[in-house]
Design an enzyme around this catalytic site. Structure first.
Site, PDB file in Angstrom:
ATOM      1  N   PHE A  17       0.828  -1.215   0.000  1.00 53.60           N
ATOM      2  CA  PHE A  17       0.000   0.000   0.000  1.00 53.60           C
ATOM      3  C   PHE A  17       0.859   1.261   0.000  1.00 53.60           C
ATOM      4  O   PHE A  17       0.530   2.245   0.653  1.00 53.60           O
ATOM      5  CB  PHE A  17      -0.938  -0.017   1.205  1.00 53.60           C
ATOM      6  N   SER A  52       7.787  -1.866   1.641  1.00 51.42           N
ATOM      7  CA  SER A  52       8.555  -0.744   2.200  1.00 51.42           C
ATOM      8  C   SER A  52       9.906  -1.215   2.744  1.00 51.42           C
ATOM      9  O   SER A  52      10.873  -0.445   2.789  1.00 51.42           O
ATOM     10  CB  SER A  52       7.759  -0.010   3.289  1.00 51.42           C
ATOM     11  N   GLY A  75      -2.277  -8.906   9.715  1.00 51.46           N
ATOM     12  CA  GLY A  75      -3.065  -7.878   9.038  1.00 51.46           C
ATOM     13  C   GLY A  75      -3.749  -6.946  10.019  1.00 51.46           C
ATOM     14  O   GLY A  75      -4.032  -7.315  11.162  1.00 51.46           O
ATOM     15  N   HIS A 144      -3.867   1.468  11.854  1.00 57.59           N
ATOM     16  CA  HIS A 144      -4.394   2.826  11.882  1.00 57.59           C
ATOM     17  C   HIS A 144      -5.404   3.040  13.011  1.00 57.59           C
ATOM     18  O   HIS A 144      -5.922   4.141  13.161  1.00 57.59           O
ATOM     19  CB  HIS A 144      -5.060   3.158  10.542  1.00 57.59           C
ATOM     20  N   HIS A 169       3.774   7.152   7.868  1.00 61.74           N
ATOM     21  CA  HIS A 169       2.997   6.986   6.636  1.00 61.74           C
ATOM     22  C   HIS A 169       1.503   7.132   6.918  1.00 61.74           C
ATOM     23  O   HIS A 169       1.055   6.971   8.041  1.00 61.74           O
ATOM     24  CB  HIS A 169       3.265   5.607   6.012  1.00 61.74           C
ATOM     25  N   ASP A 170       0.751   7.447   5.868  1.00 66.72           N
ATOM     26  CA  ASP A 170      -0.708   7.581   5.923  1.00 66.72           C
ATOM     27  C   ASP A 170      -1.161   8.749   6.788  1.00 66.72           C
ATOM     28  O   ASP A 170      -2.146   8.656   7.519  1.00 66.72           O
ATOM     29  CB  ASP A 170      -1.362   6.261   6.399  1.00 66.72           C
TER      30      ASP A 170
HETATM   31 MG    MG Z   1       0.901   2.732   5.055  1.00 64.80          MG
END
Ligand code: MG
Length: 212
Positions: A17, A52, A75, A144, A169-170
């Site tokens: 992602f 990554s 996950g 997240h 990230h994000d």
């Molecule tokens: Mg990410």
């Protein structure tokens, strides 16, 4: 093709992602830091299938650094059945649970990075409480959800040495673009005065740990 180009090409072909421009930015910032501080200890939270880890691994290898790549490999919430980023090919028939570890391992082996990228398998918070090595570079790209994101921030960022790099990230300032916790911990890092913002590309943020 140079070794770095080979690894960046492999990274692009690896499922995950991380958009290409953000992956290249990840590599470039890590590489620039590694060129200044060689032989560093780096850690990423959220490994998935190793995408990554290849962007960072290319920079780590070039600077004789080691990258710990941490994940429970089950996950995040959004990867579970019925959610947006579910991938049925990653379900382990043994127990019907998501398992990205075999894919991650194949990615690192194919890239011949097994002496540079070291896997850590387990819950981030548990590993953090038993990990005392100072970090020259920390990349937060884990779950997240609020609990896990704040745990990653509170338990891992104090380990970044002065002058070291924190990447997140994000980070989405606009809630329409994505969940809040990565953005909130980015804001907390800046507000703490411990980290100075250095750069941004897409949802990637780069910060420097100030001297204390
Ligand atoms: Mg990410």
């Amino acid at each position: 093709m140079s070794r770095v180009d080979e690894l960046l090409t492999l990274a692009e072909a690896t499922p995950g992602f991380m958009p290409r421009d953000e992956g290249l930015a990840l590599y470039e910032h890590a590489r620039a830091h590694g060129d200044r501080v060689t032989g560093g200890t780096w850690l990423e939270i959220g490994a998935w299938c190793g995408k990554s880890a290849l962007y960072l691994g290319a920079a780590a290898e070039a600077s004789a650094s080691v990258l710990y790549s941490l994940d429970h490999h089950r996950g995040s919430e959004e990867n579970q059945p019925g959610w947006e980023h579910f991938d049925a090919t990653l379900v382990d028939p043994f127990d019907g649970r998501l398992n990205t570890l075999p894919s991650w391992q194949r990615t690192i082996a194919r890239a011949a990075l097994e002496s540079t990228v070291i896997g850590l398998v387990g819950p981030s918070a548990v590993v953090a409480r038993h990990f005392s090595q100072p970090l020259d570079l920390l990349f937060i790209d884990g779950g997240h959800g609020a609990r896990v994101a704040w745990d990653d921030y509170e338990l891992w960022t104090p380990k970044v040495v002065p002058g070291g790099r924190l990447l997140i990230h994000d980070v989405f300032p606009d809630p329409a673009d994505g969940g809040r916790p990565p953005y909130e911990i980015y804001c907390a890092a800046v507000a703490s005065g411990r980290f100075a913002p250095l750069a941004a590309r897409g949802s990637l943020r780069v910060l420097e740990r100030r001297a204390s």
